[in-house]
Design a protein around this motif. Structure first.
Motif, short mmCIF file in Angstrom:
data_model
loop_
_atom_site.label_atom_id
_atom_site.label_comp_id
_atom_site.label_asym_id
_atom_site.label_seq_id
_atom_site.Cartn_x
_atom_site.Cartn_y
_atom_site.Cartn_z
N PHE A 242 5.47 13.11 -2.64
CA PHE A 242 5.95 12.73 -3.97
C PHE A 242 7.05 11.81 -3.96
N SER A 243 6.98 10.53 -4.70
CA SER A 243 7.59 9.49 -4.54
C SER A 243 8.22 9.32 -5.75
N SER A 244 9.59 9.00 -5.77
CA SER A 244 10.43 9.43 -7.01
C SER A 244 10.24 7.85 -7.98
N GLN A 245 9.47 6.85 -7.50
CA GLN A 245 9.81 5.69 -8.14
C GLN A 245 8.78 4.62 -7.82
N ASN A 246 8.43 3.65 -8.61
CA ASN A 246 7.56 2.63 -8.65
C ASN A 246 7.46 2.02 -6.99
N LEU A 247 8.64 1.40 -6.79
CA LEU A 247 8.46 0.69 -5.58
C LEU A 247 8.06 1.64 -4.51
N VAL A 248 8.66 2.63 -4.53
CA VAL A 248 8.62 3.68 -3.25
C VAL A 248 7.11 4.14 -3.32
N THR A 249 6.74 4.35 -4.49
CA THR A 249 4.97 4.60 -4.45
C THR A 249 4.25 3.62 -3.92
N PHE A 250 4.56 2.29 -4.03
CA PHE A 250 3.98 1.09 -3.31
C PHE A 250 3.86 1.24 -1.85
N GLY A 251 5.10 1.40 -1.49
CA GLY A 251 5.34 1.51 -0.16
C GLY A 251 4.74 2.70 0.71
N VAL A 252 4.49 3.87 0.00
CA VAL A 252 3.90 4.87 0.48
C VAL A 252 2.41 4.46 0.23
N MET A 253 1.74 3.93 -0.77
CA MET A 253 0.37 3.58 -0.62
C MET A 253 0.01 2.69 0.43
N ARG A 254 0.80 1.86 0.74
CA ARG A 254 0.65 0.85 1.75
C ARG A 254 0.53 1.65 3.18
N ALA A 255 1.45 2.49 3.33
CA ALA A 255 1.68 3.15 4.62
C ALA A 255 0.36 3.98 4.68
N LEU A 256 -0.06 4.66 3.65
CA LEU A 256 -1.26 5.53 3.72
C LEU A 256 -2.50 4.72 4.12
N LYS A 257 -2.52 3.54 3.55
CA LYS A 257 -3.82 2.46 3.58
C LYS A 257 -3.82 2.18 4.91
N GLU A 258 -2.68 1.72 5.60
CA GLU A 258 -2.72 1.27 6.87
C GLU A 258 -3.05 2.39 7.75
N MET A 259 -2.75 3.50 7.60
CA MET A 259 -3.03 4.75 8.44
C MET A 259 -4.52 5.30 8.12
N GLY A 260 -5.11 4.77 7.12
CA GLY A 260 -6.46 5.27 6.85
C GLY A 260 -6.52 6.80 6.17
N ALA A 261 -5.23 6.86 5.87
CA ALA A 261 -4.96 8.39 5.16
C ALA A 261 -4.85 8.53 3.53
N SER A 262 -5.26 7.42 2.84
CA SER A 262 -5.43 7.57 1.42
C SER A 262 -6.01 8.72 1.15
N ARG A 263 -7.20 9.04 1.67
CA ARG A 263 -7.96 10.24 1.30
C ARG A 263 -7.67 11.60 1.86
N ARG A 264 -6.53 11.45 2.76
CA ARG A 264 -6.27 12.69 3.32
C ARG A 264 -4.99 13.39 3.00
N VAL A 265 -3.95 12.45 2.54
CA VAL A 265 -2.73 12.81 2.11
C VAL A 265 -2.70 12.58 0.65
N ALA A 266 -2.08 13.81 -0.05
CA ALA A 266 -1.89 13.72 -1.45
C ALA A 266 -0.70 13.02 -1.79
#
Lengths: 332, 332
Positions: free
Chosen positions: B241-265
């Motif tokens: 759970f990310s509490s704010q827009n910019l944080v969400t963007f950062g998490v999205m980028r990390a997930l994408k880099e790790m190829g985990a976008s479809r693995r981690v909710a």
DNA sequence: ATATTTCGTGACAACGTTGTCTCATCGTTA
DNA sequence: TAACGATGAGACAACGTTGTCACGAAATAT
């Protein structure tokens, strides 16, 4: 102010001097006035001041934007604010919503508040209606679009050149069947982008008649529908140029729906957040709103400070940002 | 005005009457005055008017935002403008940039311009410094965050409840190893969101100690790094759970880099453009800036009109928008 | 010592409006 | 016909400031 003067046991003019940091007040009285003003929580009334003060500046300017909620506009707004706040100038911001009547009404509202200058995104057919004010020496700087019917400073993006760069980029990747998706040609910027795009294609020997040109697209949905139609045609384009943010979004949606995101190349005019997070990343011609805002503010300040050179149009270069969608090869 | 009076051959008071549509002027003189005023391109000076006019309204208000370029803020701005412009009220907008000193300076600037009211996003530790103005009957409405050290109206999102809804949603999809990524807890909204999230987990029997809590994330990059670190740990969370827009963007980028976008909710607080175009679409707790802005404007107008009821905090409900990322099942 | 300059200060008008009051004119009523 | 009220209009002060000027006291020059 009277009350402060009474409390400090001085004349009002002395209070005025202290509040404005004018010289000619002994340190002792200064302190007494300062204390009295704090005690009464007193603050100068700028409006009353500028009424009398010579030059009569209000330290406020008016800013007219398509919408303060539009990201491109609000970046400009921010840059303006940063430059102007250094001089203690406050900004009245207002949204036009493509309504020429509103444009006139809001300009009138600013004038009634005696702003020191205005920064405007013109939408009315002509801005001749402000000629009296402008010649009466009210500084005005137009942004994004050049004014019509009046000579004044303007700060714009190199729309035609940017669009031409997009065309050249797509041509460079081997595309010959192209499409242009644009906003209504009533808007100067849209016309310029179309011109730049088509002229560049023309120079490469691609006749305009073979380019799918769709215009009058004002929102995501209309752009999406237009893109779906064009892509479903007999000889669909292998590359698309979209002249504006919302249009780009519509095209992106259409491509995604058709599963064509990696098959049809796309270059959009205007950068946007997360463009690099799309699949593929969206290649764009980025404008520089912060530079436009800063430059507009600087020009306005120069005019306020008395610069009376001939009005000029300042062009802020756009920039190609390569992210993937614009580099896809043609697929027949 | 003198010139108009002279040209029309009437007294200045008569011109005043005509310009203000006051009764007691014969149609003939009215026309003469109107024509003279047009000929001289004359417009009333609002500032001079409000100086004398009883009640002394300037028909302008001050708006203090984290940044006018922030999409959430500018939506609020827009809604405010729409409601206030119906009454002919103009808006001074300014950006705070998380600087408490700026907050005070800008408030002072507004006061000096004798605004009829203010809408503020507080950032300083306490807003007690405006107590004198507020009790001197200057309407103030705080938005997004409740003020500290002063009793005043406030319009806020149901931060805790929204975050709790996010927690419940993730729990409902079977997650038990969760992470909270948040902004600095100095900010009231961030604290509330953390509290709501953790309390909801607590009620479901998940001890706070097993939740990865990362705070102080103020931008995309710091959030990205934090997410990369947490995801690389021994027992990585299955949902974030990310509490704010910019944080969400950062998490999205990390997930994408790790190829985990479809693995981690992932559920983010704050909606954003193109959230549905991501892969998968990003599930969010959406705030309603337009409602916040509208409500704030209405409260401010009510206060300006003399409402002197006890100050209240108005809560605007947030909304869960399901798009895919928040519905991924846990993967161990 | 006197003349001259400097310094600190306040009285007053003015900025462009509007609120209040007064006045002349005109039509109506007794 | 006289008294009256209604109507249209202007004179004037006031709003909270600042620019201009004048004034007395102190400091400096002669």
């Amino acid at each position: 102010m009277r009350h402060v003067a009474a409390l400090a046991g001085v004349g009002i003019k002395t209070v005025s001097r202290v509040m404005n940091d004018e010289p000619g007040v002994s340190e002792a009285t200064r302190q007494r006035v300062l204390q009295a003003s704090q005690q009464l929580n007193y603050q100068l009334d700028m409006a009353a001041g500028s009424l009398r003060r010579s030059g009569r500046q209000t330290l406020s300017i008016g800013l007219l934007l398509p919408s303060v909620a539009n990201p491109f506009s609000s970046e400009i707004h921010r840059a303006l604010e940063d430059t102007l706040s250094e001089r203690g100038i406050a900004v009245f911001a207002a949204s036009l919503d493509d309504d020429p009547e509103r444009e006139k009404a809001l300009v009138a509202a600013f004038l009634g508040r005696r702003v020191d200058g205005m920064v405007l995104t013109p939408i009315a057919r002509s801005q001749a209606y402000v000629i009296p004010e402008h010649s009466r020496d009210l500084p005005m700087v137009f942004i994004d679009r050049e004014p019509v019917g009046i000579e004044a400073d303007a700060v714009v993006t190199d729309n035609a050149a940017g669009a031409a760069r997009a065309a050249a980029h797509l041509l460079g990747h081997g595309h010959t069947r192209l499409a242009y998706f644009g906003d209504t040609p009533d808007i100067q910027t849209a016309r310029e982008r179309r011109r730049g795009f088509l002229e560049q294609l023309g120079q490469a020997g691609i006749p305009t008649s073979t380019v799918s040109v769709r215009e009058g697209l004002r929102d995501v949905e209309s752009a999406r529908l237009a893109a779906l139609a064009v892509l479903a045609s007999d000889e669909p384009p292998t590359a698309i140029f979209s002249s504006q943010n919302l249009v780009t979004f519509g095209v992106m949606r259409a491509l995604k729906e058709m599963g064509a995101s990696r098959r049809v190349a796309l270059v959009g005019f205007d950068d946007f957040a997360l463009a690099d997070m799309m699949d593929p990343g969206i290649t764009v011609i980025a404008q520089h709103p912060e530079r436009i805002g800063k430059l507009a503010a600087e020009r306005l300040l120069a005019r306020i400070d008395g610069d009376d050179g001939a009005p000029r149009t300042y062009v802020v270069p756009s920039e190609l940002i390569v992210r993937g969608s614009g580099e896809l090869p043609p697929s027949y």
